[in-house]
Design an enzyme around this catalytic site. Sequence first.
Site, PDB file in Angstrom:
ATOM      1  N   ASP A 105      74.654-147.779  32.761  1.00  0.00           N
ATOM      2  CA  ASP A 105      73.235-147.463  32.603  1.00  0.00           C
ATOM      3  C   ASP A 105      72.734-147.817  31.208  1.00  0.00           C
ATOM      4  O   ASP A 105      73.048-147.122  30.239  1.00  0.00           O
ATOM      5  CB  ASP A 105      73.047-145.969  32.887  1.00  0.00           C
ATOM      6  N   ASP A 290      66.299-151.331  32.025  1.00  0.00           N
ATOM      7  CA  ASP A 290      67.065-150.135  32.370  1.00  0.00           C
ATOM      8  C   ASP A 290      67.817-150.329  33.684  1.00  0.00           C
ATOM      9  O   ASP A 290      67.245-150.258  34.766  1.00  0.00           O
ATOM     10  CB  ASP A 290      66.107-148.953  32.472  1.00  0.00           C
TER      11      ASP A 290
END
Length: 416
Positions: A105, A290
């Site tokens: 992430d 992201d």
Amino acid sequence: MNQVYLISILVTSAYCASFLEEQPGMQNKIYSIKLERTQSQARKSFFDFITTGQHFRSKSDILDDIALTQTTQKESIKLYNFKNTQYTGEISFGAQENKFKVIFDTGSANIWLNSARCNDYGCKNHKQYDGQKSLTYEHLGYDLDVEFGTGELMGEINADTAYVGNVQIRKQEFAEIVRENGDVFAYSDFDGIVGLAYPTMAAYHFNPLFDNIMQQKLLDRNVFSFYFSRQENSRTSELTLGGWNQEHFVGELHFHNVANKYYWLLEADNILVNGKDLGICKRGCKVIADTGTSLITGPSDDLYDVIDALNIDENCKNVKELPTLTFVLDGIHYDLDAHDYIMKIDSYGNEIAYGSFASTDSFLEMGAGCECVGTFMPLDIPHPQGPAWILGDTFLSKYYSVYDRDNDRVGFARSK
């Protein structure tokens, strides 16, 4: 209500149309980690959890400086990919065979794993880390407590040897989840999260995984990159450490400088709908690359303007006529067509991406009782990082992304 999984930003999807090279000749150490793409089954509590500040409750001695090691092996590791809205890969802690399925992430910085000391359902329902079985485990004694609207997550930061493929990272700090109130991890298809954002975001300013890779000089180039395939149940998505894989994109990589070393945050010139300036970036816009977020999110008022301009019919009647959404960075236009930003929700709440169909006609012919929705969600990120747009997997599955810590920049190119 159908629910869409996000990791750095986990949010609930709504049923409404008006809502939302490598340089030639360079000998680089490159490690490729395939990613598994998993079906979305999120709960709103995860959104609360991951967007809530972390409260540090105790203090211990800082880790001693660690000896630096060097790897020389160049390798490519076959991994896996499944379904539509998450991409997961494996990381090992303590020993290479002790593997956990995680989200890599770029929108967060900490590592979270369920601890064997946790007896709550969300922990028991997943693989749990047991430090007593590791010869390299180190107890650090930093407590991490995240309180959010529907519960609380308590963890303890400790350290162990981590392995991503055959890349060995010594003394990697991570948070063991020891108590879980609420259903944060209970319904997820993964065992943890590995944050790849900047260390300024990390708890106690411990090093995120990639910063330890940098500190231990494990790669010739401090770069990693993501290829997110749209082939459901495939093993073709990939995280590459040490560079990028030209086999996964076409054309030129365009790089953009990081504007704030917290998120992978970039400055955007404009956001257009069918080439039309909506006036939402008069003072510039911020965008965040992201990999832990499924959708595209934006400041509420601005996103509503974009969605109104897109004019998505919930019955999918105008799919063939929907406009192009464009993010402009440093003069480079990154286009998203309806094929990229539309999905259907069937009568069982399953999400089916437009891009997974061979043709528009086959998408439109899919069963009755389905609704067309945009892969968007309003999110008001506070100052100083916000307001900002998040370019999640909707964007990153169309554009190969490169994260360059040597030069603090992000590169995009059209994925194959």
